[in-house]
Motif scaffolding. Structure first.
Motif, PDB file in Angstrom:
ATOM      1  N   ASN A  24       1.052  -1.289   0.475  1.00 25.44           N
ATOM      2  CA  ASN A  24      -0.183   0.186  -0.399  1.00 25.44           C
ATOM      3  C   ASN A  24       0.648   1.592   0.114  1.00 25.44           C
ATOM      4  O   ASN A  24       2.034   1.017   0.101  1.00 25.44           O
ATOM      5  CB  ASN A  24      -0.698   0.356   1.644  1.00 25.44           C
ATOM      6  N   THR A  80       0.904   3.051   2.044  1.00 21.95           N
ATOM      7  CA  THR A  80       1.555   3.996   3.374  1.00 21.95           C
ATOM      8  C   THR A  80       2.919   3.565   4.145  1.00 21.95           C
ATOM      9  O   THR A  80       4.182   3.795   3.822  1.00 21.95           O
ATOM     10  CB  THR A  80       0.772   3.781   4.356  1.00 21.95           C
ATOM     11  N   ASP A 104       3.222  11.149  -2.953  1.00 21.76           N
ATOM     12  CA  ASP A 104       2.472  10.906  -1.965  1.00 21.76           C
ATOM     13  C   ASP A 104       0.901  10.261  -3.283  1.00 21.76           C
ATOM     14  O   ASP A 104       0.260  11.084  -2.969  1.00 21.76           O
ATOM     15  CB  ASP A 104       1.825  10.531  -1.144  1.00 21.76           C
ATOM     16  N   HIS A 157      -4.096   7.628  -4.382  1.00 24.55           N
ATOM     17  CA  HIS A 157      -4.862   7.788  -5.189  1.00 24.55           C
ATOM     18  C   HIS A 157      -5.075   8.096  -6.889  1.00 24.55           C
ATOM     19  O   HIS A 157      -6.235   8.079  -7.635  1.00 24.55           O
ATOM     20  CB  HIS A 157      -6.118   9.540  -4.696  1.00 24.55           C
ATOM     21  N   ASN A 180      -1.513   3.681  -4.989  1.00 24.01           N
ATOM     22  CA  ASN A 180      -2.406   2.788  -4.862  1.00 24.01           C
ATOM     23  C   ASN A 180      -2.892   1.846  -6.340  1.00 24.01           C
ATOM     24  O   ASN A 180      -3.461   3.233  -7.076  1.00 24.01           O
ATOM     25  CB  ASN A 180      -3.557   2.709  -3.613  1.00 24.01           C
ATOM     26  N   HIS A 233      -5.025  -0.217  -5.263  1.00 22.86           N
ATOM     27  CA  HIS A 233      -6.474  -0.718  -5.224  1.00 22.86           C
ATOM     28  C   HIS A 233      -7.371   0.039  -4.597  1.00 22.86           C
ATOM     29  O   HIS A 233      -8.685   0.064  -4.086  1.00 22.86           O
ATOM     30  CB  HIS A 233      -6.073  -1.881  -3.551  1.00 22.86           C
ATOM     31  N   LYS A 234      -6.733   1.237  -4.872  1.00 24.86           N
ATOM     32  CA  LYS A 234      -8.216   2.562  -5.070  1.00 24.86           C
ATOM     33  C   LYS A 234      -8.633   2.924  -6.006  1.00 24.86           C
ATOM     34  O   LYS A 234      -9.747   2.457  -6.772  1.00 24.86           O
ATOM     35  CB  LYS A 234      -7.487   3.873  -4.284  1.00 24.86           C
TER      36      LYS A 234
HETATM   37  C1  LIG Z   1      -2.791  10.713   0.165  1.00 25.09           C
HETATM   38  C2  LIG Z   1      -3.198   9.587   0.631  1.00 25.09           C
HETATM   39  N1  LIG Z   1      -1.834   8.766   1.207  1.00 25.09           N
HETATM   40  C3  LIG Z   1      -2.257   7.413   1.707  1.00 25.09           C
HETATM   41  C4  LIG Z   1      -3.059   6.932   1.840  1.00 25.09           C
HETATM   42  C5  LIG Z   1      -3.038   5.398   3.108  1.00 25.09           C
HETATM   43  O1  LIG Z   1      -3.634   4.474   1.615  1.00 25.09           O
HETATM   44  P1  LIG Z   1      -3.265   3.149   1.612  1.00 25.09           P
HETATM   45  O2  LIG Z   1      -4.048   2.846   3.451  1.00 25.09           O
HETATM   46  O3  LIG Z   1      -3.629   2.029   0.989  1.00 25.09           O
HETATM   47  O4  LIG Z   1      -1.805   2.975   2.432  1.00 25.09           O
HETATM   48  C6  LIG Z   1      -4.071   7.985   1.387  1.00 25.09           C
HETATM   49  C7  LIG Z   1      -5.428   6.655   1.470  1.00 25.09           C
HETATM   50  O5  LIG Z   1      -6.939   7.099   1.270  1.00 25.09           O
HETATM   51  C8  LIG Z   1      -4.173   8.620   1.105  1.00 25.09           C
HETATM   52  O6  LIG Z   1      -4.945   9.353   0.778  1.00 25.09           O
END
Ligand SMILES: Cc1ncc(COP(=O)(O)O)c(C=O)c1O
Length: 398
Positions: free
Chosen positions: A81, A83, A188, A191, A211, A213-214
C-alpha cells in the motif's frame, strides 16, 4: 433509477448509496475471480508458484503497470500500500540532524505520522506549509510550499491527490519548483493511478508511490513504489529478507530485495493487468474516458451538494479528479471509540449513504467528501443533496 447499470460489475450492496470509493476502493467481480484463479494455482503447488514462477509473473504484471504509469519496469517495486511506500522511502533516505523535511498541512495523517517519526529519530525538523482550503487556484498551493524551503530542506513529502480535501495538486509544477531549489520530492500518489494521467519518467520525482487498490480497482494490498534510478542504491525495503545478500547480478538489488519480503500473498499485484483491461473496456475511449466520466460526475455531485447548502464550490474545477470535498458548518464531536462525525453516522444509519466527513486542523474545518467511480450515478448525489440540509439540522450542535 439511482444506480448505474455498470454497478452490476461490482459486489457493492445495492441497499447502500456508496459514495466513498476513495477510502478503500472497491474491487469488481471479474478481478476478484482472477484473484481466485491465481490463488488456486498457488495452492496447487505453492513451491513451484512462490519459488520458481513468481518472479516471471511479477515481471509480467510490472510490465503492464510500467506502461500504464509511464515508467521503466526496473524502477518499480511492488508494495502492499502507499503507506508502506512512503515509510520505505523515509526509512531509506539519509537524513541527518539539522535537516528539514517539508510537508503540507493537508498531508494524509498516516504518512505525516511516518514523517514525524523518522524526523524525530534523525534529529530532523518537520516544516509544515499551510495550504488554504477553500482556494481559488494552483498558485495558492505552490506559493506556501516554495516559501517554506530553506537551505536545509532535504525533502518534500506531498500528496498528488489530497485525502481530506480531494485536491489534485499541481504536481509537475511542484516538482519543478523543488528541483530548482535542490529539494528532493516524495510524491504520495495514493489516489493517483486511475484518477489522473501518470507519466512518472517525465515527472522526474525522486520517489513516487501509488495504490492500485483505489482507482484501479485491484484487490486490496496492491501498490507500487517508483524510485528514480539514481536513488535506488540507498533504498532498502522495510523488511530485510533473502535479497540482502543475494549473489545475483542479473537485476538490481533494489528489485531483488523488493520482490521478496517473506511469504505473503502476491495475487493482488498479479491482478493489475486484468483490472487495467476491465476498466479500459467499461466505456468507449477506455480508461481516459472513464476518468473523464468520473470527473464530470463528481463535479456534478459537488454542484448539487453546494447548491443544497447554499455555498460556492470551494476549489477550482481544474483541481478536481474523482474526489470532491465540501465544507460544512461546525458540528458536534464524534464519540469514542471511532470518533466518527455524528452526521456521517446519521447519513449511514438513516439513509444508507456511505461517505466520509473529515476534519482539517488549523483553522478547524469540517469537510464532506464524495467520490465518483463507474458504478455511481447522478441520482445518488441528488439523493444526498436532498437529505443533507435536514440531517445537518438534526445533528447540529445545541
Ligand atoms: C494521500 C494518501 N496517502 C496515503 C493513503 C493510504 O493508503 P493506504 O491505506 O492504501 O496505504 C491514502 C488513503 O486514502 C491517501 O489518501
Amino acid at each position: 433509477m439511482t444506480r448505474s447499470p455498470l454497478a452490476e460489475h461490482w459486489l457493492l450492496d445495492p441497499a447502500i448509496t456508496f459514495l466513498n470509493h476513495g477510502s478503500f476502493g472497491a474491487c469488481p467481480r471479474v478481478v476478484l475471480d482472477e484473484q481466485s484463479r491465481w490463488r488456486e494455482r498457488m495452492e496447487r503447488e505453492p513451491v513451484l508458484f512462490l519459488h520458481r514462477e513468481i518472479e516471471g509473473l511479477l515481471d509480467s504484471a510490472r510490465g503492464a503497470l510500467a506502461q500504464f504509469v509511464g515508467a521503466q519496469p526496473d524502477d518499480l517495486a511492488f508494495v502492499v500500500n502507499a503507506t508502506t511506500g512512503v515509510n520505505t522511502v523515509l526509512r531509506s533516505v539519509p537524513l541527518v540532524a539539522g535537516d528539514e523535511v517539508l510537508v503540507t498541512d493537508q498531508e494524509y495523517n498516516a504518512c505525516r505520522n511516518a514523517l514525524d517519526h523518522i524526523a524525530a529519530r534523525r534529529g530532523a525538523r518537520v516544516v509544515v506549509a499551510h495550504v488554504p482550503f477553500p482556494l481559488r487556484d494552483e498558485a495558492e498551493v505552490i506559493a506556501p510550499i516554495v516559501a517554506a524551503v530553506t537551505p536545509r530542506t532535504r525533502l518534500l513529502l506531498v500528496d498528488f491527490v489530497t485525502s481530506q480535501t480531494g485536491l489534485v495538486m499541481p504536481i509537475r509544477r511542484i516538482v519543478e519548483a523543488m528541483h530548482a531549489r535542490g529539494v528532493a520530492v516524495l510524491v504520495d500518489g495514493a489516489h493517483a493511478p486511475g484518477m489522473v494521467p501518470l507519466e512518472l519518467d517525465a515527472l522526474g520525482a525522486e520517489w513516487f508511490t501509488g495504490n492500485c487498490h483505489k482507482w484501479l480497482c485491484t484487490p486490496k494490498g496492491s501498490a507500487f513504489l517508483h524510485v528514480r534510478r539514481d536513488r535506488q542504491a540507498e533504498m532498502r525495503p522495510l523488511v530485510i529478507s533473502h535479497g540482502a545478500n543475494s549473489r545475483r547480478s542479473d537485476r538490481s538489488r533494489f528489485r531483488i530485495e523488493a520482490d521478496w519480503i517473506g511469504t505473503h500473498d502476491p495475487t493482488p499485484w498479479l491482478c493489475i493487468p486484468t483490472a487495467l483491461r476491465f476498466l479500459g473496456g467499461l466505456m468507449p475511449g477506455g480508461i481516459e474516458a472513464l476518468r473523464a466520466h468520473n470527473r464530470s460526475l463528481v463535479l456534478e455531485g459537488r454542484r448539487l451538494v453546494c447548491e443544497a447548502l447554499g455555498i460556492e464550490a470551494p476549489a477550482p474545477e481544474a483541481m478536481i479528479g474523482s474526489l470532491a470535498s465540501i465544507p460544512l458548518p461546525p458540528g458536534k464531536a464524534g464519540e469514542a471509540p471511532l470518533f466518527l462525525d455524528p452526521l456521517q453516522v446519521r447519513l449511514f444509519d438513516a439513509e444508507r449513504i456511505e461517505l466520509p466527513i473529515m476534519g482539517l486542523d488549523s483553522p478547524p474545518r469540517r469537510l464532506l467528501r464524495i467520490s465518483a467511480q463507474a458504478y455511481n450515478a447522478r441520482g445518488e448525489y441528488v439523493r444526498l443533496a436532498a437529505v443533507l440540509p435536514r440531517l445537518l439540522r438534526e445533528t447540529a450542535p445545541d
